[in-house]
Scaffold this active site. Structure first.
Site, PDB file in Angstrom:
ATOM      1  N   TYR A  34      30.905  15.702  22.813  1.00 25.27           N
ATOM      2  CA  TYR A  34      32.150  16.405  22.460  1.00 25.27           C
ATOM      3  C   TYR A  34      31.904  17.200  21.176  1.00 25.27           C
ATOM      4  O   TYR A  34      32.056  16.669  20.072  1.00 25.27           O
ATOM      5  CB  TYR A  34      33.282  15.405  22.222  1.00 25.27           C
ATOM      6  CG  TYR A  34      33.600  14.505  23.410  1.00 25.27           C
ATOM      7  CD1 TYR A  34      34.240  15.015  24.536  1.00 25.27           C
ATOM      8  CD2 TYR A  34      33.281  13.151  23.381  1.00 25.27           C
ATOM      9  CE1 TYR A  34      34.548  14.197  25.610  1.00 25.27           C
ATOM     10  CE2 TYR A  34      33.585  12.322  24.453  1.00 25.27           C
ATOM     11  CZ  TYR A  34      34.221  12.853  25.565  1.00 25.27           C
ATOM     12  OH  TYR A  34      34.524  12.032  26.629  1.00 25.27           O
ATOM     13  N   LEU A  39      42.482  17.838  19.682  1.00 22.69           N
ATOM     14  CA  LEU A  39      43.726  17.675  18.925  1.00 22.69           C
ATOM     15  C   LEU A  39      43.990  16.226  18.486  1.00 22.69           C
ATOM     16  O   LEU A  39      44.057  15.935  17.295  1.00 22.69           O
ATOM     17  CB  LEU A  39      44.902  18.195  19.759  1.00 22.69           C
ATOM     18  CG  LEU A  39      46.224  18.458  19.051  1.00 22.69           C
ATOM     19  CD1 LEU A  39      47.088  19.367  19.894  1.00 22.69           C
ATOM     20  CD2 LEU A  39      47.002  17.247  18.672  1.00 22.69           C
ATOM     21  N   ASP A 160      42.744  11.045  30.701  1.00 27.30           N
ATOM     22  CA  ASP A 160      42.272  11.968  31.737  1.00 27.30           C
ATOM     23  C   ASP A 160      42.368  11.448  33.180  1.00 27.30           C
ATOM     24  O   ASP A 160      42.958  12.080  34.030  1.00 27.30           O
ATOM     25  CB  ASP A 160      40.820  12.356  31.468  1.00 27.30           C
ATOM     26  CG  ASP A 160      40.632  12.972  30.097  1.00 27.30           C
ATOM     27  OD1 ASP A 160      41.586  12.999  29.305  1.00 27.30           O
ATOM     28  OD2 ASP A 160      39.520  13.419  29.804  1.00 27.30           O
ATOM     29  N   TYR A 324      36.016   5.275  33.656  1.00 26.80           N
ATOM     30  CA  TYR A 324      36.741   6.102  32.700  1.00 26.80           C
ATOM     31  C   TYR A 324      38.260   6.090  32.913  1.00 26.80           C
ATOM     32  O   TYR A 324      38.756   6.558  33.940  1.00 26.80           O
ATOM     33  CB  TYR A 324      36.196   7.503  32.941  1.00 26.80           C
ATOM     34  CG  TYR A 324      36.403   8.515  31.872  1.00 26.80           C
ATOM     35  CD1 TYR A 324      35.959   8.304  30.583  1.00 26.80           C
ATOM     36  CD2 TYR A 324      37.025   9.728  32.176  1.00 26.80           C
ATOM     37  CE1 TYR A 324      36.120   9.279  29.618  1.00 26.80           C
ATOM     38  CE2 TYR A 324      37.190  10.706  31.211  1.00 26.80           C
ATOM     39  CZ  TYR A 324      36.730  10.462  29.940  1.00 26.80           C
ATOM     40  OH  TYR A 324      36.900  11.420  28.996  1.00 26.80           O
ATOM     41  N   TRP A 325      38.973   5.558  31.953  1.00 26.32           N
ATOM     42  CA  TRP A 325      40.450   5.535  31.931  1.00 26.32           C
ATOM     43  C   TRP A 325      41.063   4.718  33.075  1.00 26.32           C
ATOM     44  O   TRP A 325      42.245   4.867  33.367  1.00 26.32           O
ATOM     45  CB  TRP A 325      41.051   6.962  31.946  1.00 26.32           C
ATOM     46  CG  TRP A 325      41.012   7.619  30.603  1.00 26.32           C
ATOM     47  CD1 TRP A 325      40.210   8.650  30.222  1.00 26.32           C
ATOM     48  CD2 TRP A 325      41.782   7.277  29.433  1.00 26.32           C
ATOM     49  NE1 TRP A 325      40.442   8.975  28.906  1.00 26.32           N
ATOM     50  CE2 TRP A 325      41.399   8.147  28.403  1.00 26.32           C
ATOM     51  CE3 TRP A 325      42.761   6.299  29.163  1.00 26.32           C
ATOM     52  CZ2 TRP A 325      41.943   8.099  27.113  1.00 26.32           C
ATOM     53  CZ3 TRP A 325      43.304   6.247  27.884  1.00 26.32           C
ATOM     54  CH2 TRP A 325      42.898   7.143  26.881  1.00 26.32           C
ATOM     55  N   GLU A 368      33.272   4.995  22.527  1.00 26.81           N
ATOM     56  CA  GLU A 368      34.445   5.784  22.917  1.00 26.81           C
ATOM     57  C   GLU A 368      35.531   4.879  23.512  1.00 26.81           C
ATOM     58  O   GLU A 368      36.706   5.025  23.226  1.00 26.81           O
ATOM     59  CB  GLU A 368      34.024   6.846  23.937  1.00 26.81           C
ATOM     60  CG  GLU A 368      35.154   7.761  24.371  1.00 26.81           C
ATOM     61  CD  GLU A 368      34.718   8.769  25.441  1.00 26.81           C
ATOM     62  OE1 GLU A 368      33.611   8.620  25.989  1.00 26.81           O
ATOM     63  OE2 GLU A 368      35.500   9.695  25.711  1.00 26.81           O
TER      64      GLU A 368
HETATM   65  C1  GLC Z   1      38.119  12.569  26.563  1.00 28.26           C
HETATM   66  C2  GLC Z   1      39.382  11.713  26.378  1.00 28.26           C
HETATM   67  C3  GLC Z   1      40.386  12.443  25.518  1.00 28.26           C
HETATM   68  C4  GLC Z   1      39.733  12.817  24.195  1.00 28.26           C
HETATM   69  C5  GLC Z   1      38.437  13.614  24.424  1.00 28.26           C
HETATM   70  C6  GLC Z   1      37.634  13.820  23.138  1.00 28.26           C
HETATM   71  O1  GLC Z   1      38.413  13.734  27.261  1.00 28.26           O
HETATM   72  O2  GLC Z   1      39.917  11.380  27.611  1.00 28.26           O
HETATM   73  O3  GLC Z   1      41.525  11.654  25.312  1.00 28.26           O
HETATM   74  O4  GLC Z   1      40.599  13.538  23.406  1.00 28.26           O
HETATM   75  O5  GLC Z   1      37.588  12.916  25.315  1.00 28.26           O
HETATM   76  O6  GLC Z   1      37.315  12.583  22.565  1.00 28.26           O
END
Ligand code: GLC
Length: 399
Positions: A34, A39, A160, A324-325, A368
């Site tokens: 990332y 945000l 997500d 994931y999630w 994470e």
């Molecule tokens: C993933 C998560 C999201 C977060 C992003 C950056 O997309 O689902 O909630 O903001 O990563 O960490």
């Protein structure tokens, strides 16, 4: 570890992920995976930085609002991704940012930073942007005028791939790849409809009034009212907006048999169980009896796992802790639940959650997200938002 030791433990993670691009200083959620500014991640980063680097806490939020859209129908929106380097056009049709937002925690974060350093100039710089952001929500995301804003993409929730979104995404037991492909396809739909919430709902696209999103917004408006008052401005209108949302959340999300997100123009209740209702506590959206019921559910089977709180309960068929999630523990969600417990006076439960979360980071590292039963960490191991544990430790040690 005491507070000092926790600062020494967390600071290098955030510092290692800091970056400066085009005059903006921000913290990547995780290097390589990332790279841009996200945000709600940045809000959590600022809340953590306030314990050891107030200048960076402020820079992080100022960088975020510098990405606010200034023109077009979505003027006022703060995008969920800011591409201070590279170009997002291939996905979004726009070079510098995404075309959707994320949980509005910017005023909450600004208030918490200000409480550690009462710097009015900082608030003055932020205030117009914070107001414009909430005005944008009212203008663009409440087509039915019921005070509850709608999400037009699951990415806006930050959750997500949650099973909560399977029905509105027209998915059934999707693989990670299927669910990801559906999210990417939806972006094309958003572009085709100019991100107009009403038009998207009419075309049967994903359109959800989300429980925790609206609760977060209520808390953010309360923080905005505080900021306005500090600046000698009229804060009452923001407080009133917060109260209207709290009342609407109580009236519409809480039903006799459960608490549900509402999907589409006909507001179909989405009955997939999740940890989202607990975030109503963070937003001050429930009365004391409802709070007691929520806490009973939180501390009961399904959610009070070895390492609480999985976003999908462990006794639900959709629970899949390695995916994931779909049943993992997320530092962001846990911070919101922790704060909500404290807001309603559930100190013992908050303290227990704090302890289990501390142990999670101590044993597994700065991941994470985590497995709620084994504690195994998933995703990057230098994830910036895992350091939000520092804010929890600092809050606990002040008690
Ligand atoms: C993933 C998560 C999201 C977060 C992003 C950056 O997309 O689902 O909630 O903001 O990563 O960490």
């Amino acid at each position: 570890m005491n507070l000092e030791a926790w600062i020494a433990h967390c600071a290098p993670v955030l510092q290692g992920n800091q970056i400066e691009s085009q005059g903006h200083r921000y913290t990547r959620p995780a290097p390589h995976v990332y790279e841009y500014q996200w945000l709600w991640d940045s809000c959590f980063h600022a809340i953590t930085y306030r314990w050891f680097d107030l200048e960076m806490a402020k820079a992080e939020l100022l960088s975020l609002v510098a990405g606010q859209l200034q023109a077009g129908p979505d003027a006022g929106m703060i995008p969920h991704m800011l591409y201070w380097k590279d170009d997002g056009a291939a996905l979004w049709g726009r070079a510098h940012s995404s075309i959707i937002t994320q949980p509005p925690l910017v005023s909450v974060a600004a208030r918490l930073v200000y409480e550690r350093d009462p710097d009015r100039t900082f608030l003055e710089k932020l205030y117009p942007a914070l107001m414009a952001y909430h005005e944008w929500f009212d203008r663009r995301r409440d087509p039915d005028g019921d005070q509850l804003v709608s999400l037009i993409h699951p990415w806006e929730s930050g959750w997500d791939a949650s099973p909560r979104w399977d029905t509105p995404m027209k998915l059934s037991n999707p693989t990670d790849d299927e669910s990801k492909a559906a999210r990417h396809a939806l972006v094309k739909q958003l572009i085709a409809h100019d991100c107009d919430a009403q038009a998207l709902a009419e075309s049967d696209s994903y359109h959800v009034e989300s429980v925790e999103y609206n609760a977060i917004r209520a808390a953010d408006l309360e923080a905005l009212a505080f900021i306005a008052a500090e600046l000698g401005e009229r804060g009452q209108r923001w407080q009133t907006r917060a109260q209207q949302i709290q009342a609407a959340a109580r009236a519409k999300f809480i039903m006799p048999k459960g608490i549900y997100d509402l999907s589409g123009l006909d507001e179909m209740p989405l009955k997939t169980p999740s940890a989202a209702p607990f975030i109503l506590l963070f937003g001050g959206c429930v009365d004391s009896l409802q709070a007691a019921e929520l806490v009973e559910q939180l501390t009961g089977p399904g959610f009070w796992t070895t390492y609480p709180v999985p976003t999908t309960p462990s006794n639900d068929p959709a629970f899949d802790p390695g995916h994931y999630w779909r049943g993992n523990v997320w530092p962001s969600v846990n911070w919101l639940i922790y704060q909500g417990l404290r807001r309603y006076g559930y100190q013992a439960e908050a303290q227990y959650l704090a302890t289990r979360n501390r142990e999670l980071v101590e044993t597994s590292g700065f991941h994470e997200y985590f497995n709620p039963i084994s504690g195994e960490g998933y995703g990057p191991d230098q994830q910036s938002w895992a350091t939000i544990i520092l804010d929890i430790v600092a809050t606990e040690s002040a008690l």
